[in-house]
Design a protein around this motif. Structure first.
Motif, PDB file in Angstrom:
ATOM      1  N   ARG A 244      42.050  50.955  33.519  1.00  9.07           N
ATOM      2  CA  ARG A 244      40.636  50.902  34.666  1.00  9.07           C
ATOM      3  C   ARG A 244      39.701  50.037  33.702  1.00  9.07           C
ATOM      4  O   ARG A 244      39.192  49.025  34.526  1.00  9.07           O
ATOM      5  N   GLU A 247      41.351  46.181  35.038  1.00  9.38           N
ATOM      6  CA  GLU A 247      41.016  46.254  36.575  1.00  9.38           C
ATOM      7  C   GLU A 247      39.464  45.777  37.071  1.00  9.38           C
ATOM      8  O   GLU A 247      39.348  44.820  37.453  1.00  9.38           O
ATOM      9  N   GLU A 248      38.871  46.714  36.049  1.00  7.07           N
ATOM     10  CA  GLU A 248      37.331  46.035  35.967  1.00  7.07           C
ATOM     11  C   GLU A 248      36.716  45.343  35.877  1.00  7.07           C
ATOM     12  O   GLU A 248      36.206  44.465  36.476  1.00  7.07           O
ATOM     13  N   LYS A 251      37.861  42.351  38.396  1.00  6.41           N
ATOM     14  CA  LYS A 251      36.598  42.245  39.280  1.00  6.41           C
ATOM     15  C   LYS A 251      34.964  41.711  38.764  1.00  6.41           C
ATOM     16  O   LYS A 251      34.835  40.879  39.564  1.00  6.41           O
ATOM     17  N   ARG A 252      35.515  42.023  37.413  1.00  5.03           N
ATOM     18  CA  ARG A 252      33.667  41.129  36.919  1.00  5.03           C
ATOM     19  C   ARG A 252      33.523  39.935  36.807  1.00  5.03           C
ATOM     20  O   ARG A 252      32.783  39.837  36.136  1.00  5.03           O
ATOM     21  N   PHE A 257      29.577  44.294  31.318  1.00  2.00           N
ATOM     22  CA  PHE A 257      29.981  45.970  32.746  1.00  2.00           C
ATOM     23  C   PHE A 257      29.027  46.862  32.179  1.00  2.00           C
ATOM     24  O   PHE A 257      30.172  47.281  30.917  1.00  2.00           O
ATOM     25  N   LEU A 259      30.890  50.912  32.443  1.00  2.00           N
ATOM     26  CA  LEU A 259      32.503  52.653  32.511  1.00  2.00           C
ATOM     27  C   LEU A 259      32.427  53.423  31.876  1.00  2.00           C
ATOM     28  O   LEU A 259      32.241  53.664  31.298  1.00  2.00           O
TER      29      LEU A 259
END
Length: 281
Positions: A244, A247-248, A251-252, A257, A259
């Motif tokens: 996860r 994957e994030e 995107k960032r 970020f 989580l």
């Protein structure tokens, strides 16, 4: 060349080369790798016979099984060393890795690597003060796949009598972990737990190994495999979290970020990548 599984193995189970009927059982034990032993587990008078048995049975293993097989040869300078290398030259291209006991001399290690041939994967087993003193140079040799700690022989070499929790060996464990990191190798492999009847002792030793930064453990009984895997591997929840995070992170685009309420920056992403590197495929 077939890839070896030794790089990220959590559990490595010893089996004597004189007991070929146990090879398949060891491979089915759940161990990430097996170590077929031509050295300490074989009496001097049985060395040549053990090697002959190994030569007879290696062709019976599948490609996947060969990639999970390590052979501990006899040390440099021993009468059986050259014949061990001669046998394994044909098998290192099939994914079989080689464990070199009593590793102390980078030049001798280089000779072993050249004899085995380009691409051979070698696990250096540090079992003496001389080996510890040379561990940085040993780890940097290009065909070294991993460093392992032979802590029982190490104690004998230094005249030590470590207590059960082995705080006396912290300096050596720290040195092996640091040398592996400096050489960009996978985390090293810790020594055996001699009490094969105590799951609690095995679990405690494996947790200590992970706390020090080790990534694998030598096992001498199939009953020890599950405990080593559990302590030194990643749980399903940890694996899912790592995927996860990665994957994030894509995107960032490299930005920090959050989580699940936890800040994710570059060190956290690197930790997630380390988890992913241990996953199949």
């Amino acid at each position: 060349m077939t890839a070896s599984s030794v790089h990220h193995a959590r559990s490595l189970l010893f089996v004597p080369a004189t007991k070929p009927e146990r090879f398949a059982k060891a491979l089915d034990s759940g161990a990430d790798c097996i170590i077929i032993d031509l050295e300490d587990a074989v009496a001097e008078g049985s060395k040549d016979g053990a090697r002959a048995q190994l030569a007879q049975h290696l062709p019976q293993l599948t490609a996947a099984q060969l990639a999970r097989t390590v052979v501990r040869i006899n040390a440099v300078g021993m009468p059986w060393h050259a014949a061990d290398l001669a046998l394994l030259r044909d098998w290192v291209t099939q994914g079989v890795a080689v464990m070199l006991p009593k590793s102390e001399d980078p030049a001798a290690l280089r000779t072993v690597a050249q004899t085995l041939g380009e691409g051979a994967q070698i696990v250096v087993l540090v079992e003496s003060l001389a080996g510890l003193d040379a561990v940085d140079a040993l780890a940097r040799e290009p065909q070294v796949a991993r460093v392992a700690f032979g802590h029982l022989d190490f104690q004998l070499d230094l005249g030590m009598r470590a207590s059960v929790e082995e705080p006396e060996l912290a300096f050596a464990r720290n040195a092996l972990v640091a040398a592996s990191r400096r050489a960009s190798l996978p985390a090293p492999i810790d020594g055996v737990t001699t009490d094969t009847g105590s799951a609690e002792r095995l679990a405690a030793d494996a947790r200590r190994a992970r706390a020090f930064g080790f990534g694998g453990k030598l096992c001498i009984h199939p009953a020890q495999v599950a405990g080593a895997n559990a302590a030194l591997g990643y749980s399903e929840a940890e694996q899912a979290w790592a995927l996860r995070v990665l994957e994030e992170a894509v995107k960032r685009g490299g930005e920090v970020f959050s989580l699940d309420g936890r800040m994710v920056d570059l060190p956290v992403i690197r930790a997630a990548e380390a988890v992913r590197a241990t996953l199949p495929g």
